[in-house]
Design an enzyme around this catalytic site. Structure first.
Site, mmCIF file in Angstrom:
data_model
loop_
_atom_site.group_PDB
_atom_site.id
_atom_site.type_symbol
_atom_site.label_atom_id
_atom_site.label_comp_id
_atom_site.label_asym_id
_atom_site.label_seq_id
_atom_site.Cartn_x
_atom_site.Cartn_y
_atom_site.Cartn_z
ATOM 1 N N GLU A 7 -3.807 2.631 -13.911
ATOM 2 C CA GLU A 7 -4.630 2.473 -12.492
ATOM 3 C C GLU A 7 -5.440 3.759 -12.486
ATOM 4 O O GLU A 7 -4.588 4.965 -11.980
ATOM 5 C CB GLU A 7 -3.757 2.158 -11.667
ATOM 6 C CG GLU A 7 -2.747 0.854 -11.838
ATOM 7 C CD GLU A 7 -1.433 0.921 -11.059
ATOM 8 O OE1 GLU A 7 -1.323 1.294 -9.900
ATOM 9 O OE2 GLU A 7 -0.379 1.186 -11.788
ATOM 10 N N HIS A 55 -5.143 -3.224 -10.387
ATOM 11 C CA HIS A 55 -3.964 -3.317 -10.868
ATOM 12 C C HIS A 55 -3.692 -4.503 -11.711
ATOM 13 O O HIS A 55 -2.944 -5.081 -11.735
ATOM 14 C CB HIS A 55 -3.110 -3.496 -9.636
ATOM 15 C CG HIS A 55 -1.706 -2.991 -9.744
ATOM 16 N ND1 HIS A 55 -0.782 -3.023 -10.814
ATOM 17 C CD2 HIS A 55 -1.008 -1.831 -9.016
ATOM 18 C CE1 HIS A 55 0.411 -2.451 -10.725
ATOM 19 N NE2 HIS A 55 0.310 -1.899 -9.633
ATOM 20 N N SER A 56 -4.557 -4.213 -12.880
ATOM 21 C CA SER A 56 -4.681 -5.281 -14.498
ATOM 22 C C SER A 56 -3.367 -4.765 -14.996
ATOM 23 O O SER A 56 -2.981 -3.707 -15.205
ATOM 24 C CB SER A 56 -5.671 -5.317 -14.968
ATOM 25 O OG SER A 56 -6.838 -6.157 -14.269
ATOM 26 N N TYR A 57 -2.684 -6.002 -15.529
ATOM 27 C CA TYR A 57 -1.358 -5.534 -16.212
ATOM 28 C C TYR A 57 -1.648 -6.364 -17.811
ATOM 29 O O TYR A 57 -1.992 -7.316 -17.709
ATOM 30 C CB TYR A 57 -0.471 -6.690 -15.812
ATOM 31 C CG TYR A 57 0.591 -6.192 -14.442
ATOM 32 C CD1 TYR A 57 -0.098 -6.114 -13.428
ATOM 33 C CD2 TYR A 57 1.740 -5.718 -14.642
ATOM 34 C CE1 TYR A 57 0.892 -5.781 -12.195
ATOM 35 C CE2 TYR A 57 2.577 -5.216 -13.765
ATOM 36 C CZ TYR A 57 1.963 -5.139 -12.431
ATOM 37 O OH TYR A 57 2.794 -4.801 -11.289
ATOM 38 N N HIS A 62 0.060 0.715 -2.007
ATOM 39 C CA HIS A 62 -0.982 -0.017 -2.108
ATOM 40 C C HIS A 62 -1.447 -0.849 -0.892
ATOM 41 O O HIS A 62 -1.766 -1.890 -0.782
ATOM 42 C CB HIS A 62 -0.581 -1.267 -3.052
ATOM 43 C CG HIS A 62 -0.321 -0.498 -4.525
ATOM 44 N ND1 HIS A 62 -0.698 0.469 -5.106
ATOM 45 C CD2 HIS A 62 0.653 -1.094 -5.565
ATOM 46 C CE1 HIS A 62 -0.434 0.629 -6.267
ATOM 47 N NE2 HIS A 62 0.637 -0.297 -6.583
ATOM 48 N N GLN A 92 -2.823 6.287 -13.024
ATOM 49 C CA GLN A 92 -1.245 5.883 -12.974
ATOM 50 C C GLN A 92 -0.879 5.005 -14.385
ATOM 51 O O GLN A 92 -1.460 4.083 -14.506
ATOM 52 C CB GLN A 92 -0.942 4.999 -11.970
ATOM 53 C CG GLN A 92 0.655 4.688 -11.765
ATOM 54 C CD GLN A 92 1.189 5.797 -10.752
ATOM 55 O OE1 GLN A 92 0.630 6.858 -10.605
ATOM 56 N NE2 GLN A 92 2.803 5.602 -10.885
ATOM 57 N N ASN A 104 -1.481 3.139 -4.789
ATOM 58 C CA ASN A 104 -0.226 4.025 -4.939
ATOM 59 C C ASN A 104 0.474 4.284 -3.539
ATOM 60 O O ASN A 104 0.091 3.659 -2.633
ATOM 61 C CB ASN A 104 -0.434 5.109 -5.791
ATOM 62 C CG ASN A 104 0.713 5.567 -6.685
ATOM 63 O OD1 ASN A 104 1.716 5.703 -6.284
ATOM 64 N ND2 ASN A 104 0.361 5.480 -8.045
ATOM 65 N N ASP A 141 6.126 5.571 -14.979
ATOM 66 C CA ASP A 141 5.582 5.256 -13.653
ATOM 67 C C ASP A 141 4.838 6.504 -12.834
ATOM 68 O O ASP A 141 5.443 6.857 -11.913
ATOM 69 C CB ASP A 141 6.659 4.529 -12.826
ATOM 70 C CG ASP A 141 5.849 3.737 -11.585
ATOM 71 O OD1 ASP A 141 4.536 3.615 -11.490
ATOM 72 O OD2 ASP A 141 6.447 2.869 -10.892
HETATM 73 C C1 GLA Z 1 2.420 0.557 -9.186
HETATM 74 C C2 GLA Z 1 3.547 1.262 -8.731
HETATM 75 C C3 GLA Z 1 4.830 0.729 -9.389
HETATM 76 C C4 GLA Z 1 4.998 -0.526 -8.850
HETATM 77 C C5 GLA Z 1 3.680 -1.400 -9.158
HETATM 78 C C6 GLA Z 1 4.088 -2.598 -8.556
HETATM 79 O O1 GLA Z 1 1.952 0.749 -10.092
HETATM 80 O O2 GLA Z 1 3.299 2.816 -9.189
HETATM 81 O O3 GLA Z 1 6.034 1.794 -8.883
HETATM 82 O O4 GLA Z 1 5.228 -0.535 -7.305
HETATM 83 O O5 GLA Z 1 2.781 -0.666 -8.700
HETATM 84 O O6 GLA Z 1 5.095 -3.396 -8.858
#
Ligand code: GLA
Length: 381
Positions: free
Chosen positions: A345, A208-210, A135, A317, A109, A280
């Protein structure tokens, strides 16, 4: 290169398309398999480690950035799908991408204005997100090679280590980091973070997994139901830095204490949602003392897949893929559009080094940093 060919084939299969573990009879064998995933420009091999449990659940992890590249889990009918965004081969991760699956550090972050003061000394960081540092800077832990060791344990476990040198990305102290990924037969992925330093420093590690529980590339995540175990969140300014306030979620679109569809309020006329372009934000977990606590639970109603997040961290997050815009083509060439994934996160609060009232992110010589996060996968009946 030993396993090179086999990998690329099996990867194509795993690469996001729905496959049935039981179709054809055989579940993959439990354990860890190593294979070649790509090559760095300096010739180093990017490896892929596939962890498999007795239920046929599989997690792919690469030593480049310590990234989770795939998570294959069943829906309520037993149909497997890959529920994380990413790429089919290691080289694609070398290009621009928003930290897909990565270990983020040294400071997950943001740090405001890319600087902080520790023991009276000001440390300057790379401003890689407007005026702020995001990050870990230009070459954070998501872009370095980790040393991988397969652990001989009952469960499949992979240990990743990295030594971040004193001054790297502007941070003080030689920092040795160890991250262990363990896949249990209860369909839990444990992420265990350890670190030690030889000088006072600050540290915030996350993954940071999506996620898209319908399967990566299968549309947006607005129908997913989210519960976040938090009565407060940290509102942000226009550059997504916390103002310092811990705001009650009551009567705001940030109240996820009862399961609520991500899309239910995301476009509300709310100052914080506008600043984040959606969610976010860091949530302050409701916890009794330290130790493991339930942080979030997400359910995808159609597939019935459920992700539960537990952690020792004070915050999480919740990011709804607001910066995804369809320019990235992921596994199998699939387009990753706006809000096609969410991130949870687990972390210390953003910009803590500049907020003495937030839980401390300082680490001193002789201390051991230790945090644990568990992603548990199941299904609703
Ligand atoms: C984090 C941040 C977001 C963005 C992503 C990557 O989650 O909080 O604002 O920067 O990473 O794109």
């Amino acid at each position: 290169m030993k396993y090179g060919k086999a990998v690329f084939c099996s990867l194509a299969l795993v690469a996001g398309l729905t496959v049935t573990a039981t179709a054809g009879g055989q579940k993959p064998k439990p354990g860890i398999k190593r294979s070649t995933f790509g090559k760095m420009s300096d010739g180093q091999t990017i490896e892929l480690y596939t962890l498999t449990n007795k239920n046929g659940v599989q997690v792919g992890i690469t030593n480049y950035g310590g990234r989770i590249v795939s998570i294959l889990v069943p829906d309520r009918q037993g149909q497997m799908a890959d529920v994380v965004l990413g790429f089919d081969n290691g080289n694609d991760y070398l290009g621009a991408n928003p930290y897909f699956g990565a270990i983020v550090g040294r400071y997950a972050n943001r740090i405001a204005k890319a600087k902080f003061t520790l023991d009276g000394v000001e440390y300057k960081l790379a401003a890689n997100d407007g005026p702020n540092s995001l990050h870990g800077g230009l070459r954070g832990f998501d872009k370095v090679m980790w040393k991988a060791t397969e652990l001989a344990k009952e469960n499949s476990a992979l240990e990743l280590t990295y030594l971040s040198k004193d001054g790297e990305e502007g941070y003080p102290g030689n920092l040795s980091v160890k991250v262990t990924y363990t896949l249990s037969d209860e369909n839990e992925l444990w992420i265990d973070y350890h670190a030690a330093t030889d000088k006072d420093t600050v540290l915030n590690l996350s993954n940071h997994s999506y996620f898209n529980l319908a399967g990566e590339g299968h549309g947006d995540i607005l129908q997913h139901l989210v519960m976040i175990n938090a009565s407060r969140f940290t509102p942000v300014d226009g550059t997504l830095i916390p103002t310092g306030e811990l705001r009650n979620v009551h009567s705001t679109p940030f109240d996820f204490r009862q399961p609520t569809a991500i899309g239910a309020r995301i476009n509300d006329d709310d100052e914080q949602l506008k600043l984040g372009r959606g969610y976010d934000h860091n949530f302050v977990l409701d916890r009794k003392g330290s130790g493991m606590t339930l942080a979030a639970r997400v359910t995808e109603p159609v597939s019935g897949r459920v992700l539960e997040v537990r952690t020792t961290q004070p915050g999480i997050q919740f990011y709804t893929g607001n910066f995804l815009d369809g320019t990235i083509h992921g596994k199998g060439g699939k387009v990753y559009g706006h809000r096609f994934a969410f991130c949870l996160e687990t972390q210390h609060f953003p910009d803590s080094p500049n907020h003495p009232s937030f839980p401390s992110t300082e680490l001193k010589p002789g201390e051991t940093f230790h945090q644990v996060t568990v992603f548990k996968f199941s299904t609703t009946p």
